[in-house]
Design a protein around this motif. Structure first.
Motif, PDB file in Angstrom:
ATOM      1  N   ASP A 132       9.227  62.395  16.397  1.00  0.00           N
ATOM      2  CA  ASP A 132       8.279  62.151  15.308  1.00  0.00           C
ATOM      3  C   ASP A 132       6.930  61.633  15.779  1.00  0.00           C
ATOM      4  O   ASP A 132       6.248  60.896  15.058  1.00  0.00           O
ATOM      5  N   ALA A 133       6.518  62.009  16.976  1.00  0.00           N
ATOM      6  CA  ALA A 133       5.194  61.620  17.471  1.00  0.00           C
ATOM      7  C   ALA A 133       4.105  62.260  16.619  1.00  0.00           C
ATOM      8  O   ALA A 133       4.299  63.352  16.059  1.00  0.00           O
ATOM      9  N   PRO A 134       2.939  61.626  16.489  1.00  0.00           N
ATOM     10  CA  PRO A 134       1.846  62.235  15.726  1.00  0.00           C
ATOM     11  C   PRO A 134       1.449  63.586  16.319  1.00  0.00           C
ATOM     12  O   PRO A 134       1.397  63.753  17.541  1.00  0.00           O
ATOM     13  N   VAL A 135       1.172  64.537  15.462  1.00  0.00           N
ATOM     14  CA  VAL A 135       0.749  65.865  15.917  1.00  0.00           C
ATOM     15  C   VAL A 135      -0.598  65.751  16.627  1.00  0.00           C
ATOM     16  O   VAL A 135      -1.432  64.900  16.291  1.00  0.00           O
ATOM     17  N   ALA A 136      -0.809  66.608  17.615  1.00  0.00           N
ATOM     18  CA  ALA A 136      -2.074  66.595  18.347  1.00  0.00           C
ATOM     19  C   ALA A 136      -3.244  66.701  17.383  1.00  0.00           C
ATOM     20  O   ALA A 136      -3.201  67.456  16.407  1.00  0.00           O
ATOM     21  N   SER A 137      -4.287  65.951  17.663  1.00  0.00           N
ATOM     22  CA  SER A 137      -5.439  65.907  16.763  1.00  0.00           C
ATOM     23  C   SER A 137      -6.129  67.263  16.677  1.00  0.00           C
ATOM     24  O   SER A 137      -6.010  68.101  17.577  1.00  0.00           O
ATOM     25  N   GLY A 138      -6.871  67.453  15.623  1.00  0.00           N
ATOM     26  CA  GLY A 138      -7.593  68.700  15.413  1.00  0.00           C
ATOM     27  C   GLY A 138      -7.090  69.421  14.182  1.00  0.00           C
ATOM     28  O   GLY A 138      -6.083  69.036  13.569  1.00  0.00           O
ATOM     29  N   ASN A 139      -7.776  70.483  13.833  1.00  0.00           N
ATOM     30  CA  ASN A 139      -7.413  71.262  12.657  1.00  0.00           C
ATOM     31  C   ASN A 139      -6.849  72.635  13.006  1.00  0.00           C
ATOM     32  O   ASN A 139      -6.543  73.429  12.112  1.00  0.00           O
ATOM     33  N   ARG A 140      -6.760  72.908  14.302  1.00  0.00           N
ATOM     34  CA  ARG A 140      -6.310  74.229  14.712  1.00  0.00           C
ATOM     35  C   ARG A 140      -4.858  74.450  14.308  1.00  0.00           C
ATOM     36  O   ARG A 140      -3.996  73.597  14.531  1.00  0.00           O
ATOM     37  N   ARG A 141      -4.600  75.613  13.698  1.00  0.00           N
ATOM     38  CA  ARG A 141      -3.236  75.947  13.307  1.00  0.00           C
ATOM     39  C   ARG A 141      -2.499  76.512  14.515  1.00  0.00           C
ATOM     40  O   ARG A 141      -3.066  77.249  15.321  1.00  0.00           O
ATOM     41  N   LEU A 142      -1.237  76.173  14.614  1.00  0.00           N
ATOM     42  CA  LEU A 142      -0.461  76.414  15.828  1.00  0.00           C
ATOM     43  C   LEU A 142       0.513  77.572  15.629  1.00  0.00           C
ATOM     44  O   LEU A 142       1.279  77.587  14.652  1.00  0.00           O
ATOM     45  N   PRO A 143       0.527  78.549  16.535  1.00  0.00           N
ATOM     46  CA  PRO A 143       1.487  79.653  16.430  1.00  0.00           C
ATOM     47  C   PRO A 143       2.917  79.146  16.580  1.00  0.00           C
ATOM     48  O   PRO A 143       3.187  78.128  17.216  1.00  0.00           O
ATOM     49  N   VAL A 144       3.838  79.900  15.999  1.00  0.00           N
ATOM     50  CA  VAL A 144       5.225  79.464  15.843  1.00  0.00           C
ATOM     51  C   VAL A 144       6.156  80.360  16.648  1.00  0.00           C
ATOM     52  O   VAL A 144       5.983  81.583  16.687  1.00  0.00           O
TER      53      VAL A 144
ATOM     54  N   GLY B 166       7.162  77.606   6.559  1.00  0.00           N
ATOM     55  CA  GLY B 166       6.057  77.812   5.628  1.00  0.00           C
ATOM     56  C   GLY B 166       6.002  76.719   4.571  1.00  0.00           C
ATOM     57  O   GLY B 166       4.916  76.283   4.180  1.00  0.00           O
ATOM     58  N   ARG B 167       7.166  76.261   4.115  1.00  0.00           N
ATOM     59  CA  ARG B 167       7.187  75.159   3.148  1.00  0.00           C
ATOM     60  C   ARG B 167       6.691  73.855   3.784  1.00  0.00           C
ATOM     61  O   ARG B 167       6.015  73.064   3.117  1.00  0.00           O
ATOM     62  N   LEU B 168       7.044  73.645   5.043  1.00  0.00           N
ATOM     63  CA  LEU B 168       6.543  72.452   5.727  1.00  0.00           C
ATOM     64  C   LEU B 168       5.026  72.504   5.850  1.00  0.00           C
ATOM     65  O   LEU B 168       4.328  71.504   5.639  1.00  0.00           O
ATOM     66  N   ASP B 169       4.511  73.680   6.192  1.00  0.00           N
ATOM     67  CA  ASP B 169       3.065  73.826   6.368  1.00  0.00           C
ATOM     68  C   ASP B 169       2.325  73.634   5.051  1.00  0.00           C
ATOM     69  O   ASP B 169       1.264  72.998   5.011  1.00  0.00           O
ATOM     70  N   SER B 170       2.869  74.170   3.964  1.00  0.00           N
ATOM     71  CA  SER B 170       2.181  74.100   2.669  1.00  0.00           C
ATOM     72  C   SER B 170       2.273  72.727   2.035  1.00  0.00           C
ATOM     73  O   SER B 170       1.533  72.426   1.081  1.00  0.00           O
ATOM     74  N   GLY B 171       3.179  71.894   2.523  1.00  0.00           N
ATOM     75  CA  GLY B 171       3.367  70.585   1.913  1.00  0.00           C
ATOM     76  C   GLY B 171       4.420  70.569   0.833  1.00  0.00           C
ATOM     77  O   GLY B 171       4.680  69.515   0.239  1.00  0.00           O
ATOM     78  N   ASP B 172       5.046  71.709   0.541  1.00  0.00           N
ATOM     79  CA  ASP B 172       6.130  71.726  -0.437  1.00  0.00           C
ATOM     80  C   ASP B 172       7.282  70.831   0.014  1.00  0.00           C
ATOM     81  O   ASP B 172       8.004  70.264  -0.806  1.00  0.00           O
ATOM     82  N   VAL B 173       7.460  70.743   1.327  1.00  0.00           N
ATOM     83  CA  VAL B 173       8.415  69.812   1.927  1.00  0.00           C
ATOM     84  C   VAL B 173       7.616  68.870   2.823  1.00  0.00           C
ATOM     85  O   VAL B 173       6.813  69.324   3.649  1.00  0.00           O
ATOM     86  N   GLU B 174       7.813  67.577   2.636  1.00  0.00           N
ATOM     87  CA  GLU B 174       7.029  66.599   3.392  1.00  0.00           C
ATOM     88  C   GLU B 174       7.264  66.754   4.886  1.00  0.00           C
ATOM     89  O   GLU B 174       8.404  66.857   5.350  1.00  0.00           O
ATOM     90  N   SER B 175       6.180  66.788   5.660  1.00  0.00           N
ATOM     91  CA  SER B 175       6.292  66.976   7.106  1.00  0.00           C
ATOM     92  C   SER B 175       5.004  66.541   7.785  1.00  0.00           C
ATOM     93  O   SER B 175       3.901  66.707   7.233  1.00  0.00           O
ATOM     94  N   ILE B 176       5.139  66.017   8.994  1.00  0.00           N
ATOM     95  CA  ILE B 176       3.956  65.673   9.792  1.00  0.00           C
ATOM     96  C   ILE B 176       3.237  66.935  10.258  1.00  0.00           C
ATOM     97  O   ILE B 176       2.092  66.862  10.726  1.00  0.00           O
ATOM     98  N   LEU B 177       3.879  68.097  10.112  1.00  0.00           N
ATOM     99  CA  LEU B 177       3.276  69.355  10.546  1.00  0.00           C
ATOM    100  C   LEU B 177       2.546  70.080   9.411  1.00  0.00           C
ATOM    101  O   LEU B 177       2.074  71.207   9.610  1.00  0.00           O
ATOM    102  N   ALA B 178       2.440  69.455   8.248  1.00  0.00           N
ATOM    103  CA  ALA B 178       1.769  70.095   7.114  1.00  0.00           C
ATOM    104  C   ALA B 178       0.344  70.489   7.485  1.00  0.00           C
ATOM    105  O   ALA B 178      -0.416  69.706   8.066  1.00  0.00           O
ATOM    106  N   GLY B 179       0.010  71.732   7.163  1.00  0.00           N
ATOM    107  CA  GLY B 179      -1.333  72.232   7.434  1.00  0.00           C
ATOM    108  C   GLY B 179      -1.594  72.657   8.859  1.00  0.00           C
ATOM    109  O   GLY B 179      -2.704  73.083   9.183  1.00  0.00           O
ATOM    110  N   ARG B 180      -0.581  72.584   9.731  1.00  0.00           N
ATOM    111  CA  ARG B 180      -0.814  72.889  11.150  1.00  0.00           C
ATOM    112  C   ARG B 180      -0.009  74.092  11.642  1.00  0.00           C
ATOM    113  O   ARG B 180      -0.194  74.507  12.789  1.00  0.00           O
ATOM    114  N   LEU B 181       0.862  74.654  10.826  1.00  0.00           N
ATOM    115  CA  LEU B 181       1.722  75.748  11.272  1.00  0.00           C
ATOM    116  C   LEU B 181       1.141  77.090  10.849  1.00  0.00           C
ATOM    117  O   LEU B 181       0.910  77.334   9.682  1.00  0.00           O
TER     118      LEU B 181
END
Length: 501
Positions: free
Chosen positions: A231-243, A327-342
């Motif tokens: 559960d470390a903080p995601v790397a800073s920045g706004n770049r979306r990360l390939p999966v 996709g749900r984690l990225d959209s915020g439908d499910v709470e996640s530290i990875l929201a907006g980054r996937l």
């Protein structure tokens, strides 16, 4: 503190530093102290009289104290012969500690064979520790630190076919590795086999039963720590990360290719490795429910083939479900530290061994996947057809003669791709080379290849990252040239399947 919000067992965490392996000797510092103390205890009898009592006293104290520590932090089976030697020698050493230097001792013709047997027991323990070490995971080489998290979800539209409860739906679990902010050195790293000691032991027991290997052989894996911070903080920045989605081999679980996953994450990829309940040897959910492998029987090669295709179809559906959940984690439908980054629009599917069939079927049935990587496995598919994704297929070298139909079948699957694909045989590899197995199995070439404990993983990750950079990041990459850098192409191990030809 970064990385401190973890779902691991608190009682499990303080043991990590005591279980860190000394590189090259296969032992932890406490185990090494026990071995040195045991040797000194055995050899004290043969020292000059003026040294015997002091050496015997110190060796007895050191070996006894280290044995107590190991009993607390976890005693591996490799140290049992060493402890036996200590127990055998201690009563005789007690005479030396109580008596005067040069006092009466056991006759040399009795003490000699006894000492030799004890030394052999200690050497056997050290040899076993070197052959079956606690996995020492290579430090990722990318620019990012690595975080990890385990996610669980249900697939409400999929009834669970392995149970008789009509209301039971498919429950799934995946471990995610992702680029993270650097954490302080003192922050605990994630355990290898599970979030807690209970989960690690359950997985070890399940895998041991599946492979027919005694549970104690997996002591090192239970104690092992990885490079990732839970559960470390995601790397800073706004770049979306390939999966990258990963399906493990038959009976195996999400942990199987941890070193590979950590290396990819350090280079900016998000890797999600699945457990497949009833197909993986043991899956423990957060609530403690453990699902074990559902044994399947067959009476002919045709039945075995049909079963493999059905299990591959299950894995394919699990992989598609995982991509949807990300996709749900990225959209915020499910709470996640990875929201907006996937970036789930740039997703690759990877299979290892029996997971390769799931990867190929997922690519054929789910156009959301942009690329396929096959790690030494067959493309089981009951309804083979064309697909649009490029494929990188890596195979071992030492087992090909025993599987004459394997490469032709894999080649036909690559020919069904509508774009360029690659088949690469890596010299010096065996089937386990494409997993974490060389980190903990005996370094015997017939078992794990001739590339050592980490070189096979380095080569595998370098070529897969090159392929993913080209296919998911649109980076200009001369893939045949990359493979040639390792000497593969010049020896004829590379085959290019070009749909335009």
């Amino acid at each position: 503190m970064p990385g401190s919000n973890r779902s691991t067992d608190p009682a499990f965490l303080p043991l990590a530093s005591a279980n860190e392996m000394i590189s090259g000797i296969g032992m932890t510092p406490i185990e090494a102290v026990l071995v040195v103390g045991a040797l000194a205890l055995v050899l004290a009898r043969w020292l000059p009289p003026r040294f015997r009592r002091r050496v015997a006293t110190g060796a007895a104290a050191v070996s006894s104290a280290s044995a107590v520590v190991l009993a607390v932090v976890g005693l591996r089976w490799q140290m049992v012969p060493v402890l036996v030697a200590v127990v055998v020698v201690l009563p005789f050493t007690a005479r030396t500690m109580r008596g005067k230097p040069g006092g009466r001792r056991v006759r040399w013709w009795l003490a000699g064979p006894g000492s030799a047997a004890c030394v052999l027991a200690i050497v056997a323990g050290v040899g076993a520790a070197i052959a079956f070490p606690i996995p020492d995971f290579p430090t990722p080489t990318g620019r990012y630190a690595v975080g990890t998290a385990v996610v669980e979800w249900t697939d409400p539209d999929r009834p669970e076919t392995w149970t008789t409860d009509a209301d039971d739906v498919r429950a799934l679990q995946a471990q995610i590795w992702y680029p993270a902010e650097a954490s302080p050195d003192e922050v605990e790293r994630a355990p290898y086999l599970g979030r807690s000691e209970a989960e690690a032991n359950a997985v070890a027991e399940g895998v041991g039963a599946f492979l027919g290997i005694p549970r104690f052989v997996f002591d090192g894996q239970v104690m092992a720590r990885t490079n990732s911070v839970p559960d470390a903080p995601v790397a800073s920045g706004n770049r979306r990360l390939p999966v990258v989605l990963f399906a493990p081999g038959g009976g195996m679980g999400r942990f199987t290719n941890t070193a590979w996953a950590e290396e990819l994450a350090s280079h900016g990829y998000v890797v999600a490795a699945l457990d497949h309940p009833y197909v993986s040897a043991a899956v423990m959910f957060a609530g403690g429910r453990t699902v074990r492998w559902a044994e399947q029987s067959f009476s002919s090669d045709a039945e075995a083939r049909r079963l493999s295709e059905e299990l591959a179809a299950v894995k394919a559906r699990d992989l598609s479900s995982a991509l949807t959940h990300l996709g749900r984690l990225d959209s915020g439908d499910v709470e996640s530290i990875l929201a907006g980054r996937l970036d789930t629009d740039r997703a690759a599917v990877v299979g290892m061994s029996a997971g390769v069939g799931g990867a190929f079927q997922a690519a054929r049935t789910d156009e959301r996947f942009s690329a396929v990587i096959a790690l030494d496995g067959r493309p089981y598919d009951g309804n083979p057809g064309p697909y649009d994704q490029p494929v990188l297929a890596l195979t071992n070298q030492l087992g090909l003669d025993d599987n004459p139909t394997y490469l032709p079948e894999l080649g036909r699957a690559l020919e069904r791709s509508t774009t360029t694909s690659y088949l690469l045989t890596i010299p010096g590899t065996t089937h386990p080379t494409f997993t974490d197995a060389p980190l903990w199995m005996p370094p015997v070439p017939s078992l794990v290849g001739s590339l050592g404990r980490t070189e096979g993983n380095r080569i595998m990750t370098e070529v897969t990252i090159g392929f993913l950079d080209a296919e998911l990041r649109d980076q200009p990459t001369d893939l045949p040239g990359l493979f040639s850098e390792h000497g593969f192409a010049e020896h004829g191990e590379l085959t290019v399947y070009d749909a335009d030809e």
